[in-house]
Design a protein around this motif. Structure first.
Motif, PDB file in Angstrom:
ATOM      1  N   LEU B  38      27.914 -23.655  34.801  1.00 39.37           N
ATOM      2  CA  LEU B  38      27.582 -24.046  36.176  1.00 39.37           C
ATOM      3  C   LEU B  38      27.499 -25.553  36.304  1.00 39.37           C
ATOM      4  O   LEU B  38      27.858 -26.128  37.345  1.00 39.37           O
ATOM      5  CB  LEU B  38      26.346 -23.307  36.691  1.00 39.37           C
ATOM      6  N   ASN B 251      23.043 -25.370  40.375  1.00 41.90           N
ATOM      7  CA  ASN B 251      23.752 -24.195  40.872  1.00 41.90           C
ATOM      8  C   ASN B 251      24.007 -24.344  42.369  1.00 41.90           C
ATOM      9  O   ASN B 251      25.092 -24.016  42.868  1.00 41.90           O
ATOM     10  CB  ASN B 251      22.917 -22.934  40.600  1.00 41.90           C
ATOM     11  N   ASN B 254      26.862 -26.696  42.936  1.00 41.78           N
ATOM     12  CA  ASN B 254      28.135 -26.011  42.697  1.00 41.78           C
ATOM     13  C   ASN B 254      28.528 -25.181  43.923  1.00 41.78           C
ATOM     14  O   ASN B 254      29.660 -25.245  44.408  1.00 41.78           O
ATOM     15  CB  ASN B 254      27.994 -25.130  41.449  1.00 41.78           C
ATOM     16  N   GLU B 255      27.565 -24.423  44.422  1.00 43.73           N
ATOM     17  CA  GLU B 255      27.852 -23.588  45.599  1.00 43.73           C
ATOM     18  C   GLU B 255      28.144 -24.446  46.829  1.00 43.73           C
ATOM     19  O   GLU B 255      28.976 -24.083  47.668  1.00 43.73           O
ATOM     20  CB  GLU B 255      26.685 -22.644  45.892  1.00 43.73           C
TER      21      GLU B 255
END
Lengths: 396, 396, 396, 396
Positions: B38, B251, B254-255
């Motif tokens: 991630l 995370n 990343n999203e």
């Protein structure tokens, strides 16, 4: 990204984050001691929201429709006569349910946009000298037309005619948002759901019974099992439930009641009135009129707006959804295509309401209606400015 | 209930629910194989958002301020000369940081509301024949004044003068919302944070280094430990981190990159432009002007609005907060009390923007400013109508 | 599905759902009045958890490593002498940071598994008659070896030698889980993070300063900007922050303190001791020994377990992860491959601890170690049974 | 802190975080195009989980009890004869519901702990030459006794006797966890809920109908409105629902099906078998026996464990809850006080199961039962070790 816009449907309503969290519990053993505590708190909270000290509150994993069935299946017997008026889609559906249960419904036809015919009710009740009518069904707020009816008047009609019929009230789109007086109005069964004034997801059907309604349960012979309030009562007494409860939703209901009662029911009602008045001011500025015929019928939770003859009101709803990511309510039944609806109940701020009004405005202009951009917003702003917290001049 | 209104501060921005969830992870062992996946995906995503194929992206549990420190502490040595212009609060603060690090900052004073002085930069760089200037600091978008500067122009000034200084760009309130060309502009260090265009909570300082900047790391002697990119790089190579990472935020980053890239950066930029144009149309309708002097300086992420002489602009901010539960940005530094700011970046819809405009309007009228209710909303609606998805007439 | 198992790493720890929710706030304007309230409550909470009434608590968007840098960069000057012992990976890293900052570190080598050498410290301090040593660095709980050192003893060494050096304590893996007496021990700077005893995600570096440490800030000349406690203090005084704060994490920290203080720090410590004793009983039943040399050194937050000569302890960690989805800690530095670690701090129940013990057991048997299935669990059960709430016989 | 322990009740089960999030949706307009997509996907998913290509799946805001009512009220008429066996609390309750609906139930009494009497069923069906029996009710997995019955055998009995009765199967605690063959077994109505194998909160009653059952709907005269599958079918056809749906739960159901099908139903079943075998090994090690009489009756979702004569099994349940914060299931009806139950279905890992076994062990020892600490855990570990992923020796 449209999901971030508020919805303006007349339920399910926008949910405060605190209530979504209250519903989203990890698994809790419903046979442990935690469960009856939250169940009883939720039941007590609903009773208080109903302005009652006596209502026996039953909560089913279901919806308002299940609440309707709870009311009739527990108190009536096949062939029993009931009195009701059809003034919108939801009163129509409740009548239909009664008929499918084999009840003999005396239906008073009323123009959609009108309220319940209190005078006619009184007339019919007076004529029913041998008290064949076992129950009067009354839709407090017709969600389809944005019409609030006079439940106190229905009680007066019953009392004036000396009629012992039970009074069943559909408060699905009124309870928790507009004044509802279970005790003062002599309501026998009040029906609601979780997804309107309680600002929760759908999934709970709520039915509050008076002592008189509970007495009727003993003799009623309509079949019921899932919705049998005797099983439910037995479960409650034993600190449990007759089957697996929706623990998260019940916890949410408890928190929703706390949230409403912390704000104060009078403040909750005033907030709904203020927001509704802003919406109605906008509608006036657009040169349009409500489906509800007269100001005393105006609902504070939903406005059904008549569109010009020959224009399909449903286009506003689908265009607002497609172009702006905002949900309004379409017309239903007799008023399909003739009205669109702005829901303004539950967890809503003045600021959110303005964004709904602004969107409706854009959609109508897009579709060629003779509406001035900004006109409705300005009218609503005038309402919200006057009623907002007074300007803290001193502090500034 | 005010928490449900969107915020209109120029960051932290409104967060899409999907990103809040992406950040809210259960505990994950950052020494397990899940973590480097991630982390690398987030670093790759940021590189792509920067329009770069070469930037080495470092992400610190920190903020944009930590990103500033990362840029200078890793590449410069005590006494090094740097060139910068002060055209707002954030350029001012970065200059101050340099001075506290013992750097010799040549500061070009610029009126607040103006952009970076590209011509003056070129002049200074040409005069610096022995290349004493090691770096040029450039604030891409001055959050305090709503001014976007011409970074491509700064690169041209460097190239035209044949000057080898590093180019450091503060893209905190531009990256992810307005075009940013790390490679094409020859940026050496780009700095940003998680809480603006990436629509995440604050907590990450991001610094992207060019190969030239990485080379400078080897000789730079300013002290750094927490922000040492060599430790960070070593950690990355080993599939880890030099200390405990903010796994949830990474995370989320990343999203966020996926969300931006799925929408398409051009679409993201166009959305920001459209929403900003609506806000600017409203400002025009109010008869007010921007702090930014000329259209080419207008920021698509924040508008600083000049209020009339003698009026304390901060009152709009505090009154909107108190009366309507809506947050705007106050003026900072030289423009404190003279401007208020509407942030319009990140996760925002046209509909949400209209609610902010409507609220600003009410607040200004409440405070006696000569503004017409609904006027700004109408102007913005005109913009949003034209640019919204074309009406699907055929289908209706 | 393995994500649902608890983690047994020595931090980040398992997070209670209530704290995850406290961190997951919607965007809140950090310049509104809501923010200083939650910030101050969090700072006050940390002070109480530290058993202090005087500590000035600074909270950075950072990690424990940032806390180390905060301690030294704010109080020391280049070339200053500091005294430290190296008895594990984390004391080693802090020493390394000092050296990179240009400090002159007198390092006492200590066998890993031993505690801080209080007697040697006293000797060195007595010999330093002209007080060249400006600070003593003490790692309260060496996370790498599971060794808790005697900080009260270090204070006594300072006092006995009449030495005015500052006492810096790394309490990253002790604070909030094991007794920590900021005031009673005369700590000058205590350092911790959010992701251990506070049961939160990583992302906050916390440094608490005594008045003496704050006085040192004025004369210290090490460079600092992001971690400058003067900027932070100035921000706090103005009801804000020097840059964008991690509002959600700060709210989480406030709730974490409430949660700990509601349980009662003595109960929190007793719970950690009980769970640790169960783990140690299991280790004994496996016929294995701790890296920590003597019972008075045993940490209540992490146990480092020595595996037989010639066996790579890291295999237990990777096999448990791969086969059972459970995370343990690997050995670091000098004890890499020689120990594996069970973290038992933060939000953990006896029942969760048993699942970790049972998993370690399976993994060791799988890998051929001479361990009896169920043996460690049985030993731990005996501990947990004795210390669990007394059986409510009467009620049953 | 006890909420963090897994529950070991036979439903509601532990919920994966991904499913809790799937259920926790913001308000979505159920009349928008988003809704039918997720509804149809959920219905399709359930059909696949049922191993069917023909089942018509109806989903009610309700529970498994509502599913029972859906089955009978939609297909039968007052006075209709049905065949059923009473071998536990849940078969008993379904029989009771039938009787309250005025059906003529031929009840075969069976010892609790036994399965459905397939041979007797066949006998009775053969004797019913004029096909008075309209339906056979079969409880696939008796949650009260941990007995799985042979539904294929019931089908064979029907076929062998050439009997046209409908086959109704209660799969509440089997579907999604143990093999269920809607098509192959010729099931006519399968009933389940959301809170067991689907790992969701309670709140959905699911009933899947065969074509033959749908044909029976046309002639059945038992009253139904809320549970009328014709209204539901009409709603589905129109892309909607007959009343307000539980959008979040339906979305959760869709995700749950995806999660199960991604794992692969065979893997899901194998996981349940493996975990159940570990629990049964523990029970054997404790020297205790199951309520289920024979191995072929053993349920893979719940084990009911007989405690010694004279010992109140309920004490284990209440003591485990009070002392260790872990929920087990108590005995119900005929086996109240004689058994306690360990639920081992839904979202459960081997590691979680071990913590339940360890807790049961402690509770039993606390209460004076002759059980060896660690014995059951060791037995279960042996099972889980053998069946866990093979040791990746090469890689290490």
């Amino acid at each position: 990204m449209s999901l971030q816009n508020p919805v303006f449907i007349p339920g399910p309503t926008n949910m405060p984050e605190a209530l979504r969290r209250a519903c989203d519990l990890p698994t809790i053993d419903h046979r442990s001691s935690v469960f009856p505590e939250l169940l009883n708190a939720a039941r007590q909270g609903v009773q208080t929201v109903l302005s009652s000290t006596v209502a026996e509150v039953f909560i089913f994993p279901s919806t308002g429709t299940g609440g309707w069935e709870t009311a009739i299946a527990n108190t009536l017997s096949p062939g029993d006569k009931v009195l009701a008026a059809r003034n919108g889609m939801f009163s129509h559906k409740w009548i239909d349910m009664c008929q499918r249960f084999g009840l003999d419904v005396q239906v008073i036809g009323v123009e959609w946009g009108e309220g319940l015919p209190v005078a006619t009710f009184e007339e019919v009740l007076r004529e029913d000298v041998d008290h064949q009518i076992k129950a009067v069904l009354a839709t407090h707020n017709e969600t389809a037309t944005g019409v609030r009816s006079d439940i106190a008047g229905v009680r007066t009609a019953l009392d004036a005619s000396g009629h012992p019929a039970l009074l069943f009230v559909d408060g699905v789109s009124s309870i928790g948002s507009m004044p509802f007086e279970f005790d003062a109005w002599g309501v026998d069964v009040a029906v609601t759901g979780s997804q309107k004034g309680f600002m929760l997801p759908a999934g709970l059907g709520i039915a509050a019974f008076s002592a008189k309604a509970l007495a009727a349960v003993e003799t009623a012979s309509l079949p019921r099992t899932f919705f049998d309030v005797r099983d439910m009562a037995k479960g409650y007494e034993a600190g449990g439930y007759p089957y697996t409860p929706s623990v998260g939703l019940l916890n949410g209901l408890n928190e929703a009641c706390k949230m409403l009662l912390d704000e104060g029911m009078d403040n909750v009602f005033a907030r709904h009135t203020r927001i509704a008045e802003g919406v109605r001011a906008a509608i006036g500025a657009w040169g349009m009129s409500l489906c509800a015929r007269r100001p005393e019928l105006y609902s504070d939770t939903v406005s059904a707006i008549c569109t010009p003859e020959g224009f399909d009101a449903g286009r506003i709803v689908s265009h607002a959804e497609n172009a702006y990511g905002v949900s309004f309510g379409a017309g239903l039944g007799d008023v399909a295509g003739k009205v669109f609806r702005i829901g303004h109940l539950g967890s809503l701020t003045d600021v959110m309401a303005l964004s709904g009004i602004a969107t409706a405005e854009m959609a109508m202009v897009d579709l060629g209606l003779d509406v001035q951009l900004g006109s409705g917003v300005a009218a609503a702003q005038s309402v919200y400015r006057q009623s907002a917290a007074p300007l803290a001049m001193a502090a500034e």
